[in-house]
Design a protein around this motif. Structure first.
Motif, PDB file in Angstrom:
ATOM      1  N   ALA A 205      -3.578  22.786   0.041  1.00 31.03           N
ATOM      2  CA  ALA A 205      -2.538  22.383   0.161  1.00 31.03           C
ATOM      3  C   ALA A 205      -2.101  22.042   1.743  1.00 31.03           C
ATOM      4  O   ALA A 205      -2.554  22.308   2.730  1.00 31.03           O
ATOM      5  N   SER A 206      -1.497  20.619   1.408  1.00 28.43           N
ATOM      6  CA  SER A 206      -0.983  20.043   2.747  1.00 28.43           C
ATOM      7  C   SER A 206      -0.162  20.623   3.959  1.00 28.43           C
ATOM      8  O   SER A 206       0.233  21.708   3.315  1.00 28.43           O
ATOM      9  N   ALA A 207      -0.600  20.340   4.735  1.00 28.19           N
ATOM     10  CA  ALA A 207       0.371  21.080   5.294  1.00 28.19           C
ATOM     11  C   ALA A 207       2.042  20.297   5.701  1.00 28.19           C
ATOM     12  O   ALA A 207       3.083  20.594   6.234  1.00 28.19           O
ATOM     13  N   ASP A 208       1.492  18.651   5.693  1.00 29.56           N
ATOM     14  CA  ASP A 208       2.336  17.809   5.420  1.00 29.56           C
ATOM     15  C   ASP A 208       2.230  16.456   4.897  1.00 29.56           C
ATOM     16  O   ASP A 208       0.641  16.445   5.193  1.00 29.56           O
ATOM     17  N   ALA A 209       2.996  16.215   4.433  1.00 26.05           N
ATOM     18  CA  ALA A 209       2.699  14.900   3.582  1.00 26.05           C
ATOM     19  C   ALA A 209       4.097  13.807   3.336  1.00 26.05           C
ATOM     20  O   ALA A 209       4.338  14.068   3.374  1.00 26.05           O
ATOM     21  N   PHE A 210       3.559  12.545   3.409  1.00 26.55           N
ATOM     22  CA  PHE A 210       4.624  11.523   3.818  1.00 26.55           C
ATOM     23  C   PHE A 210       3.748  10.176   3.205  1.00 26.55           C
ATOM     24  O   PHE A 210       3.045   9.963   3.256  1.00 26.55           O
ATOM     25  N   ILE A 211       4.769   8.988   2.649  1.00 29.03           N
ATOM     26  CA  ILE A 211       4.683   7.740   2.073  1.00 29.03           C
ATOM     27  C   ILE A 211       4.218   6.704   3.062  1.00 29.03           C
ATOM     28  O   ILE A 211       5.184   7.361   4.262  1.00 29.03           O
ATOM     29  N   ASN A 212       3.443   6.083   2.486  1.00 27.77           N
ATOM     30  CA  ASN A 212       3.470   4.827   3.852  1.00 27.77           C
ATOM     31  C   ASN A 212       2.931   3.840   3.455  1.00 27.77           C
ATOM     32  O   ASN A 212       2.635   3.822   2.073  1.00 27.77           O
ATOM     33  N   ALA A 213       2.792   2.919   3.916  1.00 26.60           N
ATOM     34  CA  ALA A 213       2.471   1.502   3.723  1.00 26.60           C
ATOM     35  C   ALA A 213       1.132   0.744   4.800  1.00 26.60           C
ATOM     36  O   ALA A 213       1.851   0.902   6.530  1.00 26.60           O
ATOM     37  N   ARG A 214       0.959  -0.338   4.788  1.00 29.18           N
ATOM     38  CA  ARG A 214      -0.004  -1.243   5.532  1.00 29.18           C
ATOM     39  C   ARG A 214       1.108  -2.143   5.785  1.00 29.18           C
ATOM     40  O   ARG A 214       2.458  -2.124   5.727  1.00 29.18           O
ATOM     41  N   LEU A 215       1.538  -2.075   6.988  1.00 26.46           N
ATOM     42  CA  LEU A 215       1.792  -2.880   7.611  1.00 26.46           C
ATOM     43  C   LEU A 215       1.660  -5.434   8.056  1.00 26.46           C
ATOM     44  O   LEU A 215      -0.010  -5.246   7.670  1.00 26.46           O
ATOM     45  N   VAL A 216       2.233  -5.622   7.738  1.00 28.98           N
ATOM     46  CA  VAL A 216       1.501  -6.900   7.612  1.00 28.98           C
ATOM     47  C   VAL A 216       2.376  -8.041   8.064  1.00 28.98           C
ATOM     48  O   VAL A 216       4.320  -8.220   8.576  1.00 28.98           O
ATOM     49  N   THR A 217       2.282  -8.611   9.077  1.00 25.63           N
ATOM     50  CA  THR A 217       2.265  -9.226  10.926  1.00 25.63           C
ATOM     51  C   THR A 217       2.463 -10.876  10.616  1.00 25.63           C
ATOM     52  O   THR A 217       1.494 -11.586   9.947  1.00 25.63           O
ATOM     53  N   VAL A 218       3.853 -10.985  10.025  1.00 27.92           N
ATOM     54  CA  VAL A 218       4.519 -12.948   9.427  1.00 27.92           C
ATOM     55  C   VAL A 218       4.551 -13.155  11.229  1.00 27.92           C
ATOM     56  O   VAL A 218       4.847 -13.421  12.382  1.00 27.92           O
ATOM     57  N   ARG A 219       3.571 -14.514  11.148  1.00 29.77           N
ATOM     58  CA  ARG A 219       3.658 -15.166  11.976  1.00 29.77           C
ATOM     59  C   ARG A 219       3.523 -16.717  12.477  1.00 29.77           C
ATOM     60  O   ARG A 219       3.820 -17.817  11.362  1.00 29.77           O
ATOM     61  N   SER A 220       4.252 -17.531  13.073  1.00 24.67           N
ATOM     62  CA  SER A 220       4.969 -18.511  13.274  1.00 24.67           C
ATOM     63  C   SER A 220       3.371 -19.736  13.126  1.00 24.67           C
ATOM     64  O   SER A 220       2.418 -19.917  14.120  1.00 24.67           O
ATOM     65  N   ASP A 221       3.720 -20.951  12.016  1.00 25.95           N
ATOM     66  CA  ASP A 221       2.113 -21.715  11.993  1.00 25.95           C
ATOM     67  C   ASP A 221       2.474 -22.436  13.224  1.00 25.95           C
ATOM     68  O   ASP A 221       1.271 -23.148  13.543  1.00 25.95           O
ATOM     69  N   VAL A 222       3.557 -23.156  14.111  1.00 26.39           N
ATOM     70  CA  VAL A 222       3.648 -23.872  14.380  1.00 26.39           C
ATOM     71  C   VAL A 222       4.393 -23.862  16.026  1.00 26.39           C
ATOM     72  O   VAL A 222       5.264 -22.594  15.401  1.00 26.39           O
ATOM     73  N   SER A 223       5.047 -24.505  17.079  1.00 26.21           N
ATOM     74  CA  SER A 223       5.205 -24.425  17.660  1.00 26.21           C
ATOM     75  C   SER A 223       6.829 -24.831  17.570  1.00 26.21           C
ATOM     76  O   SER A 223       6.741 -26.096  17.207  1.00 26.21           O
ATOM     77  N   GLY A 224       7.390 -24.618  18.090  1.00 20.11           N
ATOM     78  CA  GLY A 224       8.994 -24.638  18.169  1.00 20.11           C
ATOM     79  C   GLY A 224      10.229 -24.077  18.099  1.00 20.11           C
ATOM     80  O   GLY A 224      10.296 -22.518  18.296  1.00 20.11           O
ATOM     81  N   ARG A 225      11.348 -24.528  18.310  1.00 16.20           N
ATOM     82  CA  ARG A 225      12.230 -23.448  18.324  1.00 16.20           C
ATOM     83  C   ARG A 225      12.655 -22.324  16.514  1.00 16.20           C
ATOM     84  O   ARG A 225      12.748 -23.232  15.726  1.00 16.20           O
ATOM     85  N   ILE A 226      13.038 -21.175  16.641  1.00 17.95           N
ATOM     86  CA  ILE A 226      13.241 -20.667  15.247  1.00 17.95           C
ATOM     87  C   ILE A 226      14.440 -20.491  15.207  1.00 17.95           C
ATOM     88  O   ILE A 226      15.203 -20.477  15.806  1.00 17.95           O
TER      89      ILE A 226
END
Length: 389
Positions: free
Chosen positions: A28-49
Motif C-alpha cells: 500500500a502507499s503511504a500517501d496518494a493524491f489526485i494530480n493533473a498536468r498544468l497548461v501554460t496559456v501565453r500571449s500570442d502578441v505584444s500589447g495591453r492585456i
C-alpha cells in the motif's frame, strides 16, 4: 466447555492477528493524491492585456475567453502601401475603362460614316456605270447607222464619197467608251466587296481608315484592362494576407485550450505583455492522475501496467487503477508541470503514478486536485468485506 471457549478465543486472536498483519503487510502507499498536468496559456502578441477578475480554482471550459490583448502600435506601413497600390490600379482601371468607352463611341461613329460613304459610293459607281453603258450603246448605234448609209449609196450606183463628208465617230472614242464601262464594272465589283478603287489604289474612306486604327486601339486597351484586373486580383490577395497578419499582431482573445481549473494568474489587468509571455496556468482536467509514494520493498515489486486499487479518503468506493510511471526516489523534477508538488517526506520514498479511469466519470472527483487517498497493489484480507459497503 472451558476448552471450547479457549479454542474459540485462540481462533479469534489468530484471525485478528492475520487481519492486522495482512492489512499492514499488504502493498500500500503511504500517501496518494489526485494530480493533473498544468497548461501554460501565453500571449500570442505584444500589447495591453484586459482580463476579467476570476477566482483561482474556477472552472473554465475549453474555448472560453480568459482575456484579450490589444496592441495599438502595430506596424501597418506595408498594409497601407498595398492598399495604395490597389487604389492606383483602381484608378488605372477607371482610366482605361473610360478610354475604352470613348474609343467605342468614336469607332461607332466612324463605322456609321464609313457605311454611309460605302453605300453612296456604290450608288455613284452604279450611276456612272449605267451612263457609261448608255454612251457605249449610242456610240455603237451611231457606227452601225453610218455603215448602213454607205451601203445604200453604193446600191444606187453612187460612190460612197459622192455626198459631202459628215462627221464620223472616231474608233478611239468607241474604244474609250468600252474601256470606261469595263473599269466601272471592276470598280463596282470591288466596291461590293468593300474595296474602293481610285487611280489604281485602295480608295478606302478616311472614316474606314480611322476605324481600323480605333479597332487596334480597342484591342490594346482590352489587353491593358485584362492586365490591370489580373494585377488587382494579385494585390487584393496580398492585402488579404497582410491584413490577416496585422490583425494577428494587433491582438485578440486568449481562450482556454482545455477544460480545467484556473490555477494561477501570471499577469495583471491592463499590464503590457510581450509575445510569448505566460498569462495563465490551468489544470487540465482531462489528464487527471494519482501521485503516490511507496516503500522500497513495494516499489521493487511494481511494473508498468500492473493493476492497482485507489480508495479516496472519506469514500467507500474503490477505483481500479493501473501503474503508468515509476519515477523512483527524489523525483522532484517530474512535478514541475503538475498541479500539486510532493512534500519532502514524499520525496524520501519512491514515487509512483497511477492512471485511474473511473475518476473522470465521478462528478465529485473528476477534477478534485489534491484529494487524498490510499493505493493498494495486493489483495488484503478485508477486501471482500469492503465490497459490501
Amino acid at each position: 466447555m472451558k476448552y471450547k471457549r479457549f479454542v474459540l478465543g485462540a481462533v479469534a486472536i489468530i484471525v485478528a492477528l492475520w487481519i492486522i498483519v495482512g492489512e499492514q503487510m499488504a502493498g500500500a502507499s503511504a500517501d496518494a493524491f489526485i494530480n493533473a498536468r498544468l497548461v501554460t496559456v501565453r500571449s500570442d502578441v505584444s500589447g495591453r492585456i484586459d482580463m476579467e477578475r476570476r477566482a483561482l480554482g474556477a472552472k473554465v471550459g475549453q474555448g472560453e475567453v480568459l482575456a484579450s490583448v490589444t496592441d495599438p502600435l502595430v506596424d501597418i506601413i506595408r498594409l497601407n502601401d498595398l492598399i495604395m497600390e490597389g487604389d492606383f490600379l483602381l484608378s488605372e482601371l477607371s482610366r482605361l475603362t473610360a478610354y475604352q468607352t470613348a474609343t467605342q463611341e468614336i469607332l461607332g461613329k466612324l463605322e456609321k460614316r464609313s457605311a454611309i460613304f460605302s453605300r453612296h459610293r456604290m450608288e455613284e459607281i452604279t450611276i456612272m456605270l449605267d451612263h457609261a453603258r448608255d454612251r457605249l450603246a449610242l456610240i455603237e448605234l451611231s457606227g452601225e447607222s453610218e455603215a448602213e448609209s454607205d451601203a445604200a449609196l453604193e446600191s444606187f450606183g453612187a460612190p460612197a464619197n459622192a455626198l459631202p463628208a459628215e462627221p464620223r465617230i472616231p474608233g478611239l472614242a468607241l474604244d474609250h467608251a468600252r474601256e470606261r464601262v469595263a473599269v466601272l464594272e471592276v470598280a463596282l465589283s470591288a466596291a461590293q466587296a468593300g474595296v474602293f478603287l481610285g487611280g489604281g489604289y485602295n480608295d478606302a474612306p478616311n472614316a474606314e481608315q480611322r476605324a481600323v486604327e480605333m479597332r487596334s486601339e480597342m484591342a490594346a486597351t482590352n489587353t491593358s484592362i485584362a492586365d490591370v484586373e489580373a494585377r488587382q486580383l494579385a494585390v487584393a490577395s496580398r492585402i488579404g494576407r497582410e491584413r490577416q497578419r496585422v490583425n494577428g499582431l494587433t491582438g485578440g482573445n486568449i481562450a482556454a485550450p482545455v477544460n480545467g481549473l484556473l490555477w494561477e494568474v501570471l499577469a495583471a489587468d491592463q499590464e503590457r505583455v510581450e509575445r510569448g509571455d505566460p498569462v495563465f496556468r490551468m489544470v487540465d482536467c482531462g489528464s487527471v492522475m494519482v501521485s503516490l509514494s511507496v516503500s522500497e520493498r513495494i516499489y521493487n515489486t511494481l511494473t508498468i501496467g500492473q493493476p492497482a486499487k485507489f480508495r479516496p479518503a472519506g469514500r467507500n468506493r474503490i477505483f481500479d487503477a493501473t501503474v503508468s510511471r515509476l519515477a523512483g526516489a527524489g523525483a522532484a523534477t517530474i512535478y514541475r508541470n503538475l498541479a500539486v508538488a510532493p512534500s519532502p517526506k514524499h520525496l524520501e520514498r519512491y514515487d509512483v503514478t497511477l492512471l485511474v479511469a473511473g475518476i473522470a466519470n465521478d462528478p465529485d472527483l473528476s477534477c478534485a486536485i489534491g484529494r487524498t487517498g490510499r493505493a493498494f497493489f495486493e489483495r488484503r484480507p478485508l477486501d471482500g468485506v469492503r465490497g459490501l459497503f
